[in-house]
Design an enzyme around this catalytic site. Structure first.
Site, PDB file in Angstrom:
ATOM      1  N   GLU A 169     -34.249  32.135  16.422  1.00  0.00           N
ATOM      2  CA  GLU A 169     -35.533  31.934  15.763  1.00  0.00           C
ATOM      3  C   GLU A 169     -35.301  31.471  14.320  1.00  0.00           C
ATOM      4  OE1 GLU A 169     -38.863  34.111  18.022  1.00  0.00           O
ATOM      5  OE2 GLU A 169     -38.309  35.278  16.264  1.00  0.00           O
ATOM      6  N   HIS A 196     -36.000  41.063  14.387  1.00  0.00           N
ATOM      7  CA  HIS A 196     -36.939  39.957  14.170  1.00  0.00           C
ATOM      8  C   HIS A 196     -37.007  39.647  12.676  1.00  0.00           C
ATOM      9  CE1 HIS A 196     -40.698  37.750  13.887  1.00  0.00           C
ATOM     10  NE2 HIS A 196     -40.522  37.447  15.164  1.00  0.00           N
TER      11      HIS A 196
END
Ligand code: PGA
Length: 255
Positions: A169, A97
């Site tokens: 993302e 992430h």
């Protein structure tokens, strides 16, 4: 085709009262919806993974961690392993992430080791990748993403890669309420499938799930997930409200 909606709680749900509220509202809202081909993955902080997994029981709902360490056990103060997540009721783990990359020095190389550990434990990695604002402005999106995918998958077998969930993302969209245009997301999806075709096969490239993440809510989901025909979403802030989160899931499921 089966869709996936994953919720990344990040470092939230601190109190027992909040967790209790979440579980009871989630269960109530979930019962009122008729989901078709959809899998929901909740990724709470690891210390309460067992609580969520033990209190929400449904064959469409799975649980995951937000990070794992690459070793099984040992002298790694503060870390948790994939096996520990599995033993707590988790079947997935987020890897790479952007917040982990930015705040905890994670790289494509560490993400790769983590992906392999997760697969070895018969679990599913949710591999996050995406460009920063400055990389985007410098026209480096393709290059950055190609490197993230290639390095992240080094040594991953063709059977393994089909179990990886990819989550595009764009860093500049995470937590900002700024979203890319549908065609930009679609271009990245095509790029990922092209890289996977080159690295593996078109069968592998077509079968993997590619999610979009970054400021997804019930108002943006049409533009960032439905229009570019993504396989689902990775949701941050809005996953903290079961009503909104399941509304997003419903929109994805019905389209
Ligand atoms: P956001 O976060 O939905 O709050 O933008 C997304 C993520 O970090 O996965």
């Amino acid at each position: 085709m089966r869709k996936i909606i994953a919720g990344n709680f990040k470092m939230n749900m601190a109190t027992a009262a909040e967790r209790k509220w979440y579980v009871s509202l989630f269960r109530r809202e979930f019962k009122n919806k008729k989901f078709g081909e959809v899998d929901i993955i909740l990724c709470p902080p690891s210390v309460c993974l067992e609580y969520f997994a033990g209190n929400i029981k449904n064959k469409k709902v799975f649980f995951g961690a937000q990070n794992v360490f690459m070793e099984r056990e040992g002298a790694y103060t503060g870390e948790i392993s994939a096996l520990m997540v599995k033993e707590s009721g988790g079947s997935c783990a987020i890897v790479g992430h952007s917040e982990r990359r930015r705040l905890f020095s994670e790289t494509n190389e560490t993400a790769n080791l983590k992906i392999k550990t997760i697969l070895k434990n018969q679990m599913i990695p949710i591999y996050c990748f995406g460009e920063s604002r400055s990389e985007r402005d410098a026209n480096l999106t393709k290059k950055v993403i190609t490197e993230q995918i290639q390095k992240g998958l080094t040594g991953v077998s063709s059977i393994g890669v089909e179990r990886v969930i990819f989550a595009y993302e764009p860093i500049w969209s995470v937590g900002t309420d700024v979203i890319p245009a549908a065609n930009e997301i679609m271009e990245v999806k095509i790029l990922v499938r092209k890289i996977l075709t080159e690295l593996y096969s078109s069968k592998a490239a077509q079968s993997v799930k590619i999610l979009y993440g970054g400021s997804v809510n019930s108002r943006t989901v049409g533009r960032v997930c439905v229009d570019p025909a993504m396989d689902g979403a990775l949701v941050g802030r809005e996953s903290l409200n079961p009503r909104e989160f399941l509304k997003i899931a419903e929109i994805i499921d019905k389209n």
